[in-house]
Design a protein around this motif. Structure first.
Motif, PDB file in Angstrom:
ATOM      1  N   ASP A   7     -82.698  12.140  87.236  1.00  0.00           N
ATOM      2  CA  ASP A   7     -82.100  11.355  86.155  1.00  0.00           C
ATOM      3  C   ASP A   7     -83.170  10.444  85.546  1.00  0.00           C
ATOM      4  O   ASP A   7     -83.971   9.861  86.270  1.00  0.00           O
ATOM      5  CB  ASP A   7     -80.987  10.440  86.706  1.00  0.00           C
ATOM      6  CG  ASP A   7     -79.622  11.081  86.590  1.00  0.00           C
ATOM      7  OD1 ASP A   7     -79.517  12.287  86.882  1.00  0.00           O
ATOM      8  OD2 ASP A   7     -78.667  10.378  86.224  1.00  0.00           O
ATOM      9  N   THR A  15     -73.002  14.217  93.279  1.00  0.00           N
ATOM     10  CA  THR A  15     -72.388  14.993  94.360  1.00  0.00           C
ATOM     11  C   THR A  15     -73.182  14.788  95.655  1.00  0.00           C
ATOM     12  O   THR A  15     -72.616  14.636  96.737  1.00  0.00           O
ATOM     13  CB  THR A  15     -72.400  16.493  93.980  1.00  0.00           C
ATOM     14  OG1 THR A  15     -71.750  16.642  92.718  1.00  0.00           O
ATOM     15  CG2 THR A  15     -71.696  17.334  95.029  1.00  0.00           C
ATOM     16  N   LEU A  63     -79.061   4.082  83.097  1.00  0.00           N
ATOM     17  CA  LEU A  63     -79.226   5.512  83.351  1.00  0.00           C
ATOM     18  C   LEU A  63     -79.211   6.257  82.030  1.00  0.00           C
ATOM     19  O   LEU A  63     -78.355   6.007  81.182  1.00  0.00           O
ATOM     20  CB  LEU A  63     -78.112   6.024  84.263  1.00  0.00           C
ATOM     21  CG  LEU A  63     -78.253   5.678  85.748  1.00  0.00           C
ATOM     22  CD1 LEU A  63     -79.633   6.088  86.246  1.00  0.00           C
ATOM     23  CD2 LEU A  63     -78.005   4.228  86.054  1.00  0.00           C
ATOM     24  N   PRO A  74     -83.338  12.314  92.167  1.00  0.00           N
ATOM     25  CA  PRO A  74     -82.042  12.758  91.637  1.00  0.00           C
ATOM     26  C   PRO A  74     -82.117  13.513  90.317  1.00  0.00           C
ATOM     27  O   PRO A  74     -81.125  14.053  89.869  1.00  0.00           O
ATOM     28  CB  PRO A  74     -81.271  11.440  91.423  1.00  0.00           C
ATOM     29  CG  PRO A  74     -82.196  10.320  91.775  1.00  0.00           C
ATOM     30  CD  PRO A  74     -83.573  10.882  91.952  1.00  0.00           C
ATOM     31  N   VAL A 131     -67.574   6.688  85.557  1.00  0.00           N
ATOM     32  CA  VAL A 131     -68.474   7.536  86.337  1.00  0.00           C
ATOM     33  C   VAL A 131     -68.768   8.831  85.591  1.00  0.00           C
ATOM     34  O   VAL A 131     -67.978   9.275  84.782  1.00  0.00           O
ATOM     35  CB  VAL A 131     -67.845   7.908  87.701  1.00  0.00           C
ATOM     36  CG1 VAL A 131     -66.520   8.631  87.538  1.00  0.00           C
ATOM     37  CG2 VAL A 131     -68.806   8.764  88.544  1.00  0.00           C
ATOM     38  N   GLY A 132     -69.906   9.417  85.892  1.00  0.00           N
ATOM     39  CA  GLY A 132     -70.185  10.782  85.474  1.00  0.00           C
ATOM     40  C   GLY A 132     -71.212  10.918  84.375  1.00  0.00           C
ATOM     41  O   GLY A 132     -71.858  11.949  84.259  1.00  0.00           O
ATOM     42  N   GLU A 133     -71.363   9.914  83.535  1.00  0.00           N
ATOM     43  CA  GLU A 133     -72.293   9.991  82.411  1.00  0.00           C
ATOM     44  C   GLU A 133     -72.563   8.572  81.951  1.00  0.00           C
ATOM     45  O   GLU A 133     -71.796   7.662  82.273  1.00  0.00           O
ATOM     46  CB  GLU A 133     -71.721  10.822  81.262  1.00  0.00           C
ATOM     47  CG  GLU A 133     -70.264  11.031  81.386  1.00  0.00           C
ATOM     48  CD  GLU A 133     -69.536  11.469  80.143  1.00  0.00           C
ATOM     49  OE1 GLU A 133     -70.157  11.772  79.125  1.00  0.00           O
ATOM     50  OE2 GLU A 133     -68.311  11.468  80.206  1.00  0.00           O
ATOM     51  N   PRO A 134     -73.611   8.413  81.184  1.00  0.00           N
ATOM     52  CA  PRO A 134     -73.862   7.088  80.634  1.00  0.00           C
ATOM     53  C   PRO A 134     -72.704   6.696  79.727  1.00  0.00           C
ATOM     54  O   PRO A 134     -72.155   7.532  79.025  1.00  0.00           O
ATOM     55  CB  PRO A 134     -75.140   7.281  79.814  1.00  0.00           C
ATOM     56  CG  PRO A 134     -75.763   8.549  80.311  1.00  0.00           C
ATOM     57  CD  PRO A 134     -74.639   9.399  80.796  1.00  0.00           C
ATOM     58  N   TRP A 153     -73.867   7.805  90.415  1.00  0.00           N
ATOM     59  CA  TRP A 153     -74.061   8.559  91.658  1.00  0.00           C
ATOM     60  C   TRP A 153     -74.006  10.041  91.387  1.00  0.00           C
ATOM     61  O   TRP A 153     -73.967  10.453  90.225  1.00  0.00           O
ATOM     62  CB  TRP A 153     -73.069   8.137  92.747  1.00  0.00           C
ATOM     63  CG  TRP A 153     -71.595   8.267  92.421  1.00  0.00           C
ATOM     64  CD1 TRP A 153     -70.918   7.605  91.439  1.00  0.00           C
ATOM     65  CD2 TRP A 153     -70.632   9.084  93.090  1.00  0.00           C
ATOM     66  NE1 TRP A 153     -69.592   7.958  91.477  1.00  0.00           N
ATOM     67  CE2 TRP A 153     -69.381   8.859  92.466  1.00  0.00           C
ATOM     68  CE3 TRP A 153     -70.699   9.965  94.173  1.00  0.00           C
ATOM     69  CZ2 TRP A 153     -68.209   9.509  92.888  1.00  0.00           C
ATOM     70  CZ3 TRP A 153     -69.536  10.594  94.586  1.00  0.00           C
ATOM     71  CH2 TRP A 153     -68.308  10.370  93.943  1.00  0.00           C
ATOM     72  N   ASP A 158     -69.310   0.300  86.473  1.00  0.00           N
ATOM     73  CA  ASP A 158     -69.976   1.535  86.038  1.00  0.00           C
ATOM     74  C   ASP A 158     -70.747   2.058  87.243  1.00  0.00           C
ATOM     75  O   ASP A 158     -71.700   1.432  87.703  1.00  0.00           O
ATOM     76  CB  ASP A 158     -70.902   1.214  84.857  1.00  0.00           C
ATOM     77  CG  ASP A 158     -71.687   2.427  84.364  1.00  0.00           C
ATOM     78  OD1 ASP A 158     -71.659   3.486  85.022  1.00  0.00           O
ATOM     79  OD2 ASP A 158     -72.350   2.309  83.318  1.00  0.00           O
ATOM     80  N   THR A 159     -70.338   3.205  87.754  1.00  0.00           N
ATOM     81  CA  THR A 159     -70.902   3.706  89.011  1.00  0.00           C
ATOM     82  C   THR A 159     -71.819   4.887  88.764  1.00  0.00           C
ATOM     83  O   THR A 159     -71.369   5.940  88.329  1.00  0.00           O
ATOM     84  CB  THR A 159     -69.783   4.147  89.971  1.00  0.00           C
ATOM     85  OG1 THR A 159     -69.030   5.193  89.343  1.00  0.00           O
ATOM     86  CG2 THR A 159     -68.851   2.991  90.300  1.00  0.00           C
ATOM     87  N   ARG A 208     -79.858  13.394  82.361  1.00  0.00           N
ATOM     88  CA  ARG A 208     -80.564  14.290  83.269  1.00  0.00           C
ATOM     89  C   ARG A 208     -81.984  14.576  82.809  1.00  0.00           C
ATOM     90  O   ARG A 208     -82.254  14.709  81.615  1.00  0.00           O
ATOM     91  CB  ARG A 208     -79.822  15.630  83.374  1.00  0.00           C
ATOM     92  CG  ARG A 208     -78.442  15.545  83.964  1.00  0.00           C
ATOM     93  CD  ARG A 208     -78.414  15.246  85.428  1.00  0.00           C
ATOM     94  NE  ARG A 208     -79.120  16.219  86.229  1.00  0.00           N
ATOM     95  CZ  ARG A 208     -78.965  16.309  87.558  1.00  0.00           C
ATOM     96  NH1 ARG A 208     -78.135  15.499  88.197  1.00  0.00           N
ATOM     97  NH2 ARG A 208     -79.640  17.189  88.239  1.00  0.00           N
ATOM     98  N   ASN A 242     -74.560  17.809  81.020  1.00  0.00           N
ATOM     99  CA  ASN A 242     -73.458  16.988  81.488  1.00  0.00           C
ATOM    100  C   ASN A 242     -72.334  17.146  80.459  1.00  0.00           C
ATOM    101  O   ASN A 242     -72.310  16.486  79.439  1.00  0.00           O
ATOM    102  CB  ASN A 242     -73.915  15.540  81.604  1.00  0.00           C
ATOM    103  CG  ASN A 242     -72.900  14.714  82.358  1.00  0.00           C
ATOM    104  OD1 ASN A 242     -71.695  14.991  82.297  1.00  0.00           O
ATOM    105  ND2 ASN A 242     -73.361  13.709  83.067  1.00  0.00           N
ATOM    106  N   ILE A 246     -66.798  15.894  93.193  1.00  0.00           N
ATOM    107  CA  ILE A 246     -67.072  14.910  94.249  1.00  0.00           C
ATOM    108  C   ILE A 246     -66.315  13.606  94.012  1.00  0.00           C
ATOM    109  O   ILE A 246     -65.866  12.957  94.961  1.00  0.00           O
ATOM    110  CB  ILE A 246     -68.599  14.644  94.386  1.00  0.00           C
ATOM    111  CG1 ILE A 246     -68.916  13.819  95.651  1.00  0.00           C
ATOM    112  CG2 ILE A 246     -69.145  13.916  93.172  1.00  0.00           C
ATOM    113  CD1 ILE A 246     -68.652  14.495  96.961  1.00  0.00           C
ATOM    114  N   THR A 247     -66.149  13.226  92.754  1.00  0.00           N
ATOM    115  CA  THR A 247     -65.444  11.968  92.479  1.00  0.00           C
ATOM    116  C   THR A 247     -64.057  11.981  93.120  1.00  0.00           C
ATOM    117  O   THR A 247     -63.617  10.986  93.698  1.00  0.00           O
ATOM    118  CB  THR A 247     -65.346  11.722  90.958  1.00  0.00           C
ATOM    119  OG1 THR A 247     -66.663  11.755  90.420  1.00  0.00           O
ATOM    120  CG2 THR A 247     -64.707  10.386  90.655  1.00  0.00           C
TER     121      THR A 247
END
Ligand code: WTA
Length: 671
Positions: A516, A424, A528, A514, A394-397, A422, A419-420, A531, A537, A318-319
């Motif tokens: 998380d 999919t 964050l 979500p 993005v994607g993980e802490p 989000w 730091d985003t 999961r 992840n 998705i990114t």
């Protein structure tokens, strides 16, 4: 048709504050904007959506008649091509570079917005006239990181068809699952591509997937093949078509009118992992996704005409959909796109490309940063990185140490880190700094605050609001335009997975879950924490433990398996499998390799267990449920907690021994 063909906002202008002020931290300026956005969200999104090109404006901003099946901009009509491509025709942006593409071997292509527009039109023409793609069809795209990937996506959406992009690292079997689920009749692929100096033969995998899909009753009628690697391929006359030959047949000035689509039509499907073995096809909407992505891109990256943006993700996730294709193109931003491995031929590859193209905005995963950090600063110091003005993750802490390295060494303490957080399912970032509005003070490791229009909170397992500093579960309390429309072919799973956990339909309360963990600090900042479900992840990629378990158990020697994510210094997590063998099989390195190969074949390299632990027994409850959490605790060196439901304590000792062995081996793991 009513409505405005041309959006009213100037897409290259930031909002509210002058540039310098947007970049000097001010919590007040941001909160001021944020609070207005949530006071009257419908009005807010109504205004925001009007900045884009529509063929017809909506009758309702948000249709909440049938929650959680929210529908945004109902009655609206548009096509995302109008905003990503057609909008630039005849403007100065047409001459601007859309993609500086670089192949792994070092070959390059530069594609302007004008050229992209022409190629998309010609391919759309060929797809319609020669391949027979029609509005509403699904087209599976299995391509590496080459310009034909965004071209194909745009051509498909131009025709009002739905794309389902499958990451080129997935195996034939995984591709087949996704073709079958989507019911795709057309597949776009390539002969091969370069990865770490070798050619990956993609067409071979595509052929096999088509064969498997046919066995399962889904006949792929046409396969379009891009020539990338120049390798020999197997050819099925009548079914297979070279991309370049199709384009050659299209009239030079081919123009395909973007097919008008309803705002609540499906724009694309993208499969992601969940808690069962079956990947879910996340559906995004034409109007909501377009609107949300357009604005979040601006809030995240404050795009300017002179920018060179580089999101170093793969479009297969998705990114890449949001931050390599639709987001940047809707802003007329120049981008870098790269085919290969980030440390090939040496660990300076990324930084040399930042220098070469004058990248201003760089967006990547903590995994990549950890990898590059480990190679040492000498690879960084060789290059002039002074063009960078914004950095993203993005994607993980992101661990604070890596954050600080990124900030000081890569951004020279001048580029804020965005730091985003989000998923999919959310379409674009949800919790992150927004330097395009006003920069909030940053804290290393925190994704900061929700973006405008997003109402986020942290609750306990029972659904009570968590205290400041108390770890809980992240929830989103209001619909937003970028939200998924549902799961392809499985509306019940959509309700179950995301809404059942904390909603109270009787009271009309709908809360998005979500899965998380998160905690909020005294300033309201979100941290964050990973999961909360059975999803791993791995190197910033989502992978279901059950999905990998199913693949492990598919090996004839395996009787039972438990797969969990084990901590890994670079990849964040890696799958580790504890396996009980059937009678007559002996554990050993060969069998381990063979099991790993089964996973490679059924899913792909990303899912291959870093280690297979052979045990005689798995820890289970008396009712026979595998207690994965015991394995996780042992791997993380944490207390194993309550074992009162454990059927046989000896199983824990079995696993403990195997884990010790793993921990010794992990030192030498290939990174
Ligand atoms: C995790 C990727 C911490 C999270 C865009 C989420 C993050 C999952 C962050 C979605 C972040 C993503 N900090 N964790 N900034 N961003 N995650 O669907 O667990 O591949 O649920 O989307 O990645 O992964 P997905």
């Amino acid at each position: 048709m009513s409505g405005n063909m041309v959006g009213e906002g100037n897409p290259l202008m930031g909002e509210h504050l002058p540039f310098e002020e947007r970049h000097s931290p001010s919590l007040e300026a941001y909160l001021d904007y944020y609070l207005r956005s949530v006071e009257d969200p419908e009005r807010f999104w109504d205004e925001k959506a009007r900045e884009l090109v529509w063929l017809r404006y909506w009758d309702r901003v948000l249709d909440e008649d049938n929650p959680p099946f929210y529908r945004w901009f109902r009655g609206g009509v548009t096509n995302i091509n109008l905003n990503a491509l057609d909008r630039w025709a005849g403007t100065s942006v047409a001459n601007r570079v859309a993609y500086y593409w670089e192949g792994e071997p070092g070959d390059t292509r530069t594609i302007s917005y004008g050229e992209l527009y022409r190629e998309v039109n010609r391919f759309a023409w060929a797809l319609r006239e020669l391949v027979g793609v029609r509005e509403g069809d699904t087209v599976t795209i299995y391509l590496p990181m080459i310009p034909e990937l965004p071209v194909s996506m745009l051509a498909v959406t131009r025709l009002g068809a739905i794309h389902s992009v499958v990451f080129s690292g997935f195996s034939a079997a995984a591709l087949a699952d996704r073709i079958v689920d989507a019911g795709a009749k057309v597949l776009v692929t390539a002969d091969g591509f370069y990865r770490r100096g070798r050619v990956v033969e993609l067409k071979k995998a595509a052929d096999e997937a088509v064969r498997i899909a046919a066995d399962r009753g889904v006949e792929v009628e046409k396969v379009v093949v891009v020539r990338r690697a120049g390798v020999e391929v197997n050819w099925v006359e009548g079914r297979d078509h070279w991309y370049h030959e199709l384009l050659a047949e299209a009239p030079g000035k081919a123009y395909v009118k973007p097919v008008p689509r309803k705002a609540d039509d499906v724009l694309f499907i993208l499969y992601t992992s969940g808690t069962t073995g079956r990947p879910k096809g996340i559906m995004h909407s034409v109007g909501g996704y377009m609107t949300y992505v357009y604005h979040v891109f601006r809030w995240n990256w404050d795009p300017r005409p002179e920018d060179v943006f580089w999101c170093a993700a793969d479009i297969g996730w998705i990114t890449g959909h949001t931050y390599i294709v639709y987001g940047p193109l809707m802003h007329g931003v120049a981008q870098v796109m790269y085919e290969g491995a980030p440390d090939h031929p040496d660990p300076g590859r990324i930084w040399s490309m930042v220098e070469k193209y004058g990248v201003t905005t760089f967006y990547t995963s903590p995994t990549l940063l950890r990898l590059l950090l480990r190679y040492g600063d000498r690879w960084v110091e060789k290059h002039d990185l002074s063009s960078l003005r914004l950095l993203g993750t993005v994607g993980e802490p992101i661990n604070p140490e890596v954050w600080k390295w990124y900030y000081t060494r890569i951004g020279r303490s001048r580029a804020p880190i965005v730091d985003t957080w989000w998923q999919t399912e959310t379409g674009a970032a949800m919790i992150s700094p927004a330097p395009g509005i006003a920069l909030v003070p940053l804290k290393p490791g925190s994704a900061t605050l929700p973006l405008p229009g997003i109402v986020a909170d942290v609750v306990t397992h029972e659904g009570r609001q968590a205290e400041t500093g108390e770890k809980g579960l992240l929830v989103i309390k209001r619909p937003w335009p970028g939200m998924l429309m549902g799961i392809w072919g499985d509306p019940q799973r959509y309700v179950r997975t995301y809404w059942e956990r904390f909603s109270d339909p009787e009271k009309g309360v709908w809360i998005y879950y979500p899965a998380d963990y998160a905690v909020r600090d005294r300033d309201g900042y979100f941290w964050l924490l990973g999961r909360a479900d059975e999803v791993m992840n791995v190197a910033g990629h989502r992978l279901g433990t059950i999905e990998v378990e199913d693949a492990v158990v598919a090996h004839p020697a395996v009787s039972e398996a438990a797969v969990v994510g084990a901590p890994h210094p670079v990849k964040g997590e890696v799958p580790v499998a504890a396996v009980v063998l059937r009678e007559g099989y002996k554990p050993g390195p060969e069998l381990e390799e063979d099991i790993r190969n089964t996973v490679r074949r059924l899913i792909g390299p990303i899912a291959v267990p870093a280690k297979v632990l052979f045990v005689r027994k798995l820890p289970k409850t008396r009712s026979g449920k595998i207690m994965r959490r015991i394995l996780i605790a042992l791997l993380r060196g944490q207390p194993i907690g309550d074992t009162s439901t454990l059927e046989d304590p000896a199983a824990v000792e079995e696993v403990r021994k195997a884990v010790e062995e793993y921990k010794r081996a992990v030192e030498g793991l290939e990174l």
